[in-house]
Design an enzyme around this catalytic site. Structure first.
Site, short mmCIF file in Angstrom:
data_model
loop_
_atom_site.label_atom_id
_atom_site.label_comp_id
_atom_site.label_asym_id
_atom_site.label_seq_id
_atom_site.Cartn_x
_atom_site.Cartn_y
_atom_site.Cartn_z
N ILE A 218 12.78 3.91 3.57
CA ILE A 218 11.49 4.59 3.71
C ILE A 218 11.44 5.05 5.17
CG2 ILE A 218 10.28 2.37 4.10
CD1 ILE A 218 7.72 3.71 3.01
N SER A 219 11.08 6.30 5.37
CA SER A 219 11.06 6.85 6.73
C SER A 219 10.07 6.09 7.60
CB SER A 219 10.64 8.32 6.70
OG SER A 219 11.54 9.07 5.94
#
Ligand code: SAH
Length: 284
Positions: A118-119
């Protein structure tokens, strides 16, 4: 309970003008994949600023204080300037989208399995800022490499029930997970009523069904811009896509009303590759 602090004061590397700050304690969260360092902005911050970014400590858990502190810090460091972006990142709880036991509100990417992450919150915020004008109520957005579904959910909240948002990822397990994440979130009713959908597919082909899109976000780095994505971008629309292999740049692609394309580089970044499923899962 306080979140685990990620500190990197001693490993801020200056490479080719980019600052790379490897969060050295990240291994505590499980994966030994190199992708654990990915999906972050390499050049926006000075070493001091980046260090303090990674050192930001927020309340853990799904409580409102962690989200609020995360957004306040992103505002303070100039990543968020739009009230709508601040509001949506407060409304959609990142804590529902990260794996259990991970630090939801620390500004770092988190491994989600399948060689993906997940960024980092600052990357989500940067992309939302860049796309904000094309995420007005009633508009259409495509999220390629939707992963956990966090950004897809933000898009859906911004375009609302008159709009249409599509997320595409080529890992079926991640798509299932993203649907479950959204179902627990404030975007659940948009998913239930069909204003938001998440699909398994090769995102390099886009998603023709709801094209053309006002906003296209690509959450993985392409070696070149896939033509179907350019074709599915509406005249007047905007695409944000990381381009490159090891050294990558976040590109902003604007399609004018006459169909001509203008591109500029926003910043240097480090994302997982936009690739085939086999290539991504190799060694996983
Ligand atoms: N933006 C998401 C995930 C970023 S990680 C988030 O923040 O949660 C990049 C994602 O791109 C991964 O989930 C990976 O599975 C996906 N991906 C990579 N190549 C792809 C392709 N060709 N088609 C669809 N998804 C792809």
């Amino acid at each position: 309970m306080r979140a685990q602090v990620l500190i990197c004061p001693t490993i801020t590397l200056k490479a080719y003008g980019h600052l790379y700050c490897a969060p050295r304690r990240l291994h505590r969260y499980g994966s030994s994949s190199p992708s654990q360092f990915l999906n972050l902005n390499l050049s926006r911050f000075s070493g001091r600023l980046l260090t303090s970014f990674f050192s930001m400590q927020f309340q853990s858990g799904a409580g409102s204080s962690g989200k609020k502190a995360m957004v306040e810090n992103l505002k303070r460091y100039g990543v968020i300037s739009s009230k709508r972006v601040a509001q949506v990142m407060e409304d959609l709880d990142r804590g529902l989208f990260v794996p259990a036991g991970s630090s939801a509100y620390v500004d770092t990417p988190v491994p989600i399995g399948y060689n993906a992450t997940i960024s980092a919150p600052h990357m989500h915020a940067t992309c939302l800022q860049l796309l904000e004008d094309k995420l007005q109520p009633g508009m259409r957005a495509l999220d390629v490499g939707s992963g956990t579904g966090y950004l897809t959910g933000c898009f859906a909240l911004m375009v609302g029930a008159e709009g249409r948002v599509v997320g595409v990822d080529h890992i079926p397990e991640l798509v299932d997970m993203s649907i479950k994440n959204i179902e627990k979130s404030v975007a659940a009713s948009l998913l239930k009523k069909g204003y938001l959908s998440l699909h398994v597919g090769d995102g390099r082909k886009g998603w023709q069904e709801f094209a053309p899109y006002d906003a296209i976000h690509v959450g993985a780095a392409a070696s070149e811009i896939p033509q179907p994505l350019l074709d599915q971008l509406k005249p007047g629309g905007r695409m944000v896509i990381p381009l490159g292999t090891y050294f990558q740049e976040l590109k902003v692609i604007d399609k004018s009303e006459d169909g001509s394309i203008k591109a500029h580089t926003e910043t240097s970044v480090r994302y997982v590759p936009l690739t085939s499923r086999d290539e991504q899962l190799g060694g996983f």
